[in-house]
Enzyme design. Structure first.
Site, short mmCIF file in Angstrom:
data_model
loop_
_atom_site.label_atom_id
_atom_site.label_comp_id
_atom_site.label_asym_id
_atom_site.label_seq_id
_atom_site.Cartn_x
_atom_site.Cartn_y
_atom_site.Cartn_z
N ILE A 91 1.10 -1.37 0.09
CA ILE A 91 -0.19 0.01 -0.14
C ILE A 91 1.54 1.07 -0.10
CG2 ILE A 91 -2.04 1.16 1.33
CD1 ILE A 91 -3.02 -0.99 2.39
N ALA A 92 0.47 2.03 -0.94
CA ALA A 92 1.61 3.50 -0.95
C ALA A 92 0.50 4.59 -0.75
CB ALA A 92 2.93 3.32 -2.13
N GLU B 183 3.27 -8.70 5.97
CA GLU B 183 3.99 -8.32 5.50
C GLU B 183 4.06 -6.74 6.55
OE1 GLU B 183 5.03 -10.13 3.24
OE2 GLU B 183 4.83 -12.17 4.29
N ASN C 270 7.78 0.66 11.75
CA ASN C 270 6.35 0.76 11.00
C ASN C 270 5.02 1.67 10.84
OD1 ASN C 270 4.84 3.01 8.57
ND2 ASN C 270 5.39 2.05 7.19
N TYR D 175 -3.23 -1.38 9.49
CA TYR D 175 -3.43 -2.43 9.58
C TYR D 175 -4.46 -3.29 10.91
CZ TYR D 175 -0.04 -2.67 6.21
OH TYR D 175 0.79 -1.72 4.52
#
Length: 157
Positions: free
Chosen positions: A76-77, A110, A115, A122
């Site tokens: 995801i960016a 992962e 982060n 999440y």
């Protein structure tokens, strides 16, 4: 750069490989290039969803592999200039609704152990840490947390 409030996530195809690679390069030290994205689209079942930036590019994307009734979050960016505005959460929530409608019962990912924003995202979306992959990331040897989300496959985790 402003994202219009009406900008909805859309499913992307192979024609988006270069845009995905461009955004990925701005977000990750070990990024995929356009050829890697194009190859991933050729090796179904791979999916990408994105949100346009209002200027012809991508503001955010999420990529997945589907395996039977399970899915794996590849990445995801969110454009670094747009982080902290809820865009990643909105995109991820949309995609999780789609996988639930598809009948997916379990998701994996992962995430870099350090982060914190991604881990919060999440956790908010029903993932739980279940393990650690030591020295997983080749750029700096950082550990990865393995996270799992269980779902009924009916639209709710």
């Amino acid at each position: 750069m402003n994202i219009p409030p009406s900008a909805a996530p859309v499913r992307l195809g192979p024609e988006s490989a270069q845009a995905l690679a461009d955004l990925e390069a701005r977000c990750f030290p070990d990024s995929w290039d356009a050829a890697a994205f194009a190859a991933a689209f050729d090796r179904a079942p791979f999916a990408a969803y994105g949100v346009a930036d209002g200027e012809g590019g991508l503001a955010a994307y999420a990529t997945f592999h589907f395996l039977g009734d399970e899915f794996e979050v590849i990445s995801i960016a969110v454009d670094p200039a747009l982080r902290g505005r809820g865009l990643g959460g909105r995109l991820f929530g949309h995609v999780l609704q789609q996988v639930d409608k598809m009948g997916m019962t379990r998701g994996y990912l992962e995430v870099r152990a350090g982060n914190a924003p991604a881990k919060r995202l999440y956790l908010r979306h029903g993932f739980a840490a279940v393990g650690v992959r030591r020295r997983y990331y080749p750029d700096n040897g950082e550990d990865a947390l393995v996270m799992v989300r269980e779902s009924t496959g009916t639209g709710s985790p």
